[in-house]
Scaffold this motif. Sequence first.
Motif, PDB file in Angstrom:
ATOM      1  N   SER A  56      -0.398   2.514 -10.426  1.00 49.94           N
ATOM      2  CA  SER A  56       0.367   2.741 -11.423  1.00 49.94           C
ATOM      3  C   SER A  56       1.884   3.222 -11.020  1.00 49.94           C
ATOM      4  N   HIS A  57       2.539   3.092  -9.484  1.00 50.17           N
ATOM      5  CA  HIS A  57       3.569   3.438  -9.391  1.00 50.17           C
ATOM      6  C   HIS A  57       4.007   2.172  -8.485  1.00 50.17           C
ATOM      7  N   ALA A  58       5.183   1.774  -8.856  1.00 49.52           N
ATOM      8  CA  ALA A  58       6.114   0.849  -8.060  1.00 49.52           C
ATOM      9  C   ALA A  58       5.996   0.957  -6.830  1.00 49.52           C
ATOM     10  N   ALA A  59       6.293   2.214  -6.414  1.00 53.56           N
ATOM     11  CA  ALA A  59       6.328   2.939  -4.761  1.00 53.56           C
ATOM     12  C   ALA A  59       5.174   2.301  -4.030  1.00 53.56           C
ATOM     13  N   ASP A  60       3.906   2.353  -4.739  1.00 48.31           N
ATOM     14  CA  ASP A  60       2.433   1.996  -4.276  1.00 48.31           C
ATOM     15  C   ASP A  60       2.467   0.478  -3.901  1.00 48.31           C
ATOM     16  N   ILE A  61       2.785  -0.558  -4.876  1.00 44.89           N
ATOM     17  CA  ILE A  61       2.925  -1.855  -4.463  1.00 44.89           C
ATOM     18  C   ILE A  61       3.930  -2.021  -3.360  1.00 44.89           C
ATOM     19  N   ILE A  62       5.132  -1.551  -3.349  1.00 40.49           N
ATOM     20  CA  ILE A  62       6.269  -1.857  -2.550  1.00 40.49           C
ATOM     21  C   ILE A  62       5.854  -1.145  -1.079  1.00 40.49           C
ATOM     22  N   ALA A  63       5.074   0.006  -1.130  1.00 40.63           N
ATOM     23  CA  ALA A  63       4.883   0.666   0.369  1.00 40.63           C
ATOM     24  C   ALA A  63       4.541  -0.148   1.422  1.00 40.63           C
ATOM     25  N   PRO A  64       3.647  -1.102   1.302  1.00 46.55           N
ATOM     26  CA  PRO A  64       3.269  -1.875   2.808  1.00 46.55           C
ATOM     27  C   PRO A  64       4.514  -2.683   3.161  1.00 46.55           C
ATOM     28  N   VAL A  65       5.228  -3.595   1.932  1.00 43.31           N
ATOM     29  CA  VAL A  65       6.447  -4.290   2.289  1.00 43.31           C
ATOM     30  C   VAL A  65       7.471  -3.444   2.808  1.00 43.31           C
ATOM     31  N   LYS A  66       7.727  -2.319   2.409  1.00 46.55           N
ATOM     32  CA  LYS A  66       8.910  -1.277   2.704  1.00 46.55           C
ATOM     33  C   LYS A  66       8.548  -0.783   4.351  1.00 46.55           C
ATOM     34  N   GLU A  67       7.370  -0.752   4.861  1.00 46.18           N
ATOM     35  CA  GLU A  67       6.963  -0.200   6.184  1.00 46.18           C
ATOM     36  C   GLU A  67       7.461  -1.365   7.001  1.00 46.18           C
TER      37      GLU A  67
END
Length: 175
Positions: A18-29
């Motif tokens: 439910s959070h954009a940060a969750d989906i983007i988290a692996p990409v951000k790393e």
Amino acid sequence: MKTIAVVIASLIAFSGISHAADIIAPVKEIMDATRSNWADNNSDWTDIFDASRLDHLYSRDFVAKYQAAAQFPAVDDDGISPFDYDVIVNGQDACPLEDLTMVAAPVVDGVAEVTVRFKKSACSHAPDAKDYTTVRFEVVEEGGKPVIDDIVTENIETQARDSLKTTMALIAKGQ
């Protein structure tokens, strides 16, 4: 503002995450490591495919393809990478990355595509120095968390999309 609402709504639909940060988290790393690798700070090179990252950032299918391709290392200093280039900047040379953005698209068939854009050659005097590079990360849910299932770059010469999983499968076949 409308774009942000569309991104958030699409992310909520992503298999319970439910959070954009969750989906983007692996990409951000991965992008944080890539940004650091090309920064002018003389830091050690961060392997975006080291064992700890393979274990928590990538899908099982991606890891299997990487491990098969790693049996055929490219000529490089460590002798273990199947690549002789940076798969994110899609080349062997880059400047510090500039104007980096990440946007998640609506989920389609269980895949959330995170589009990353950046300038990789801004410090160059080449005619295309200010052009953007686009990388698409296909993110899926495995074990209740988002993981990267593929990294797709745009081939400037052919205008085709190049899948890293397809490239790894070819490397594993000795091609």
